[in-house]
Design an enzyme around this catalytic site. Sequence first.
Site, PDB file in Angstrom:
ATOM      1  N   HIS A  40      -9.910  -1.328   3.988  1.00 18.50           N
ATOM      2  CA  HIS A  40      -8.804  -2.686   4.040  1.00 18.50           C
ATOM      3  C   HIS A  40      -7.991  -3.831   4.841  1.00 18.50           C
ATOM      4  O   HIS A  40      -7.561  -4.611   4.872  1.00 18.50           O
ATOM      5  CB  HIS A  40      -6.919  -1.705   4.160  1.00 18.50           C
ATOM      6  CG  HIS A  40      -7.452  -0.288   3.008  1.00 18.50           C
ATOM      7  ND1 HIS A  40      -7.537   1.005   3.558  1.00 18.50           N
ATOM      8  CD2 HIS A  40      -7.222  -0.194   2.079  1.00 18.50           C
ATOM      9  CE1 HIS A  40      -7.915   2.159   2.511  1.00 18.50           C
ATOM     10  NE2 HIS A  40      -7.955   1.122   1.179  1.00 18.50           N
ATOM     11  N   HIS A 100      -7.641   1.580   6.087  1.00 18.34           N
ATOM     12  CA  HIS A 100      -9.268   2.088   6.799  1.00 18.34           C
ATOM     13  C   HIS A 100      -9.744   0.889   7.068  1.00 18.34           C
ATOM     14  O   HIS A 100      -9.457  -0.197   6.628  1.00 18.34           O
ATOM     15  CB  HIS A 100     -10.298   2.525   5.983  1.00 18.34           C
ATOM     16  CG  HIS A 100      -8.934   4.798   6.198  1.00 18.34           C
ATOM     17  ND1 HIS A 100      -8.940   4.602   6.914  1.00 18.34           N
ATOM     18  CD2 HIS A 100      -8.960   5.070   4.544  1.00 18.34           C
ATOM     19  CE1 HIS A 100      -8.038   6.445   6.398  1.00 18.34           C
ATOM     20  NE2 HIS A 100      -8.338   5.881   4.805  1.00 18.34           N
ATOM     21  N   ARG A 133      -7.851  -3.530  -6.772  1.00 20.86           N
ATOM     22  CA  ARG A 133      -8.352  -2.614  -8.274  1.00 20.86           C
ATOM     23  C   ARG A 133      -7.366  -1.731  -8.412  1.00 20.86           C
ATOM     24  O   ARG A 133      -6.859  -0.979  -7.891  1.00 20.86           O
ATOM     25  CB  ARG A 133      -9.971  -1.885  -7.335  1.00 20.86           C
ATOM     26  CG  ARG A 133     -10.727  -1.767  -9.112  1.00 20.86           C
ATOM     27  CD  ARG A 133     -11.246  -1.090  -8.806  1.00 20.86           C
ATOM     28  NE  ARG A 133     -12.394  -0.213  -9.761  1.00 20.86           N
ATOM     29  CZ  ARG A 133     -12.237   0.769 -10.146  1.00 20.86           C
ATOM     30  NH1 ARG A 133     -10.606   1.649  -9.666  1.00 20.86           N
ATOM     31  NH2 ARG A 133     -12.552   1.634 -11.542  1.00 20.86           N
ATOM     32  N   THR A 140       0.660  -0.650   0.126  1.00 24.50           N
ATOM     33  CA  THR A 140       0.168  -0.067  -0.313  1.00 24.50           C
ATOM     34  C   THR A 140       0.876   1.197  -0.159  1.00 24.50           C
ATOM     35  O   THR A 140       1.979   0.904   0.550  1.00 24.50           O
ATOM     36  CB  THR A 140      -1.133   0.245   1.101  1.00 24.50           C
ATOM     37  OG1 THR A 140      -1.825   1.440   1.073  1.00 24.50           O
ATOM     38  CG2 THR A 140      -0.028  -0.338   2.799  1.00 24.50           C
ATOM     39  N   ARG A 141       0.098   2.432  -0.918  1.00 24.40           N
ATOM     40  CA  ARG A 141       1.375   3.691  -0.671  1.00 24.40           C
ATOM     41  C   ARG A 141       0.207   4.605  -0.049  1.00 24.40           C
ATOM     42  O   ARG A 141      -0.344   6.100   0.177  1.00 24.40           O
ATOM     43  CB  ARG A 141       0.982   4.258  -2.107  1.00 24.40           C
ATOM     44  CG  ARG A 141       0.907   3.855  -3.237  1.00 24.40           C
ATOM     45  CD  ARG A 141       0.618   4.436  -4.381  1.00 24.40           C
ATOM     46  NE  ARG A 141       0.291   5.817  -4.165  1.00 24.40           N
ATOM     47  CZ  ARG A 141      -0.943   6.187  -5.012  1.00 24.40           C
ATOM     48  NH1 ARG A 141      -1.883   5.095  -5.768  1.00 24.40           N
ATOM     49  NH2 ARG A 141      -1.588   7.110  -5.406  1.00 24.40           N
TER      50      ARG A 141
END
Length: 596
Positions: free
Chosen positions: A228, A225, A314, A220-221
């Site tokens: 996730h 929340h 996605r 992740t970048r």
Amino acid sequence: MFLARFDLPALPPLKAHPMTDHLIAPHGGALVDLVVADERARELKEASRDWLSWTLTERQLCDLELLMSGGFSPLTGFMGREDYEGVVEDMRLRDGTLWPMPVTLDVTEALADTLAPGATLALRDQEGVMLAALHVEDIWTPDRQHEAETVFGSDTGAALEEHPAVRYLLGQANPVYVGGRVEGLQLPPHYDFRTLRLTPAEVRTSFAKLGWQKAVAFQTRNPMHRAHQELTLRATKEVEASLLIHPVVGMTKPGDIDHYTRVRCYQALLPTYPKDTAMLSLLPLAMRMGGPREAIWHAIIRKNHGCTHLIVGRDHAGPGEDSAGTPFYGPYDAQELLKKHEKELGISMVPFKLMVYAPEHDTYYPSDEVPEGIETVNISGTEQRRRLQRGIELPDWFTFPAVGEELRKSSPPRHKQGVTIFLTGLSGAGKSTIANALMVKFLELGGRPVTLLDGDLVRRHLSSELGFSKEHRDINIRRIGFVASEITKNGGIAICAPIAPYDSVRKEVRELVEPVGGFILVHVATPLDVCEERDRKGLYAKARAGIIKEFTGISDPYEEPTDADIVIDTTDLTPEEEAHRIVLHLEREGYIGGGD
Ligand code: PPS
């Protein structure tokens, strides 16, 4: 021509980290270890007295770190020409190993002209510390346009020149590539979150200690929340594996939330997972936002870290959309490409659709599993940023309170953020008068420190050696932009009032400031004839007489901004009224007012 000293002891054989674990094998079979032993480091340092040096860019530093630690196994240095061409054309190194992304060292022509195969180059960080030696094997000028199209292009019709990696490649990158084996003296130093910065070998050791055979990596970048958390929990259950939260802290997409804030968010989230089932480690990767190819790269890197699975959602590692709203990649292109190579890679993909919230069930669902007739909601990234900027709460269904708290702390609402007001216009247009009136208004309002960077003032104190050529004007504006961005970053108001006749450098300043606060471009559009008529300083008369050369509007260009936030023609307004217009705009945008 410069050649290597020949008294440098021969290149030692390649080292690999000993494999004591029973985890998935690294890409290419061995976990590359490019950090040399102390004695060899001393030899290299001594010999480096006679070598040329290269100061690594931020991106090259990230690449070097992952080369040295084995995160990029089986690479043993910056790519040579054959590997590079194989990777660009077919995603393969010259020995046939799958590798999707060029990892190259771009240098200036000036340096390349003094290098030859067989030379050794000292790779240094910004402070001049030698981190590694590069044994030069190949020097060539790549076709960067072709690289951009082949590596980052897609068939969606998006404007490729707007892709962040392409902008870097065709704009900032140096023109010559130098490839060769790297011997590392020390990993680039980091002073933040040191205990969380685990190398691939250290992650593997941790997995072995925890008894984890299977681990699923989450790349992740962004802050994480509830969606996730839900997604990662589902993924771990699906494949019966533990979880490695593996955020990128090297370089991400320009404009992303800084990694300090994000890491505090991940730390706040970690206790919400069942005990000993999730681990956090930071990845010093310089992302290219290369979508499908980058997904394969991410999988290889995670495999090297001992992970058996990678979650791919996605638009994985995609840069989003171009300015016309066309996405650079299709939403599931990355999943499709990775699927094709999954078997060969040995690490499995856990594909996920977008997670959406169903208020009626108080549950998150993947978008393709929502029960019939159930309403769902979602908060987009843009909406998230808007709420944070305006000081609007993020709802509890969206994020954990501890995460929301961290985000709020580092994203104060606009009326508490810094802002740059950048006035541009011809000499005598009235910039300084408005700037002074504005400064006084801000001082009257109080709350934030105000700095005036007037054209003449800057020329006296910051740019006294500069003239009025395009080159010097651009340097002048860059200096103003730098100072303004520092002021803005620290919560102050910077009022700039140079002529700034060139569009591209004005845009550069906007790009510098916007990530750290507000940027308002004000075009003081008083027409040339009015400025000349006023001729307060008598400069127009001198310019017309040819006494002053390169005078803006007379013998030098002024590029009218097309991106001004406010346009003011001072012909019919008083300075008081002009300053008030700007204040009203700032109020409307939320930079003024809003209580404490
Ligand atoms: S720039 O182009 O933004 O770097 O110019 P700036 O730093 O604002 O400096 C402009 C002031 O310098 C005086 N001056 C000239 N202006 C334009 N062209 C030429 N050749 C020139 N020579 C001197 C002029 O007084 C400008 O001040 P302002 O306040 O704009 O009238």
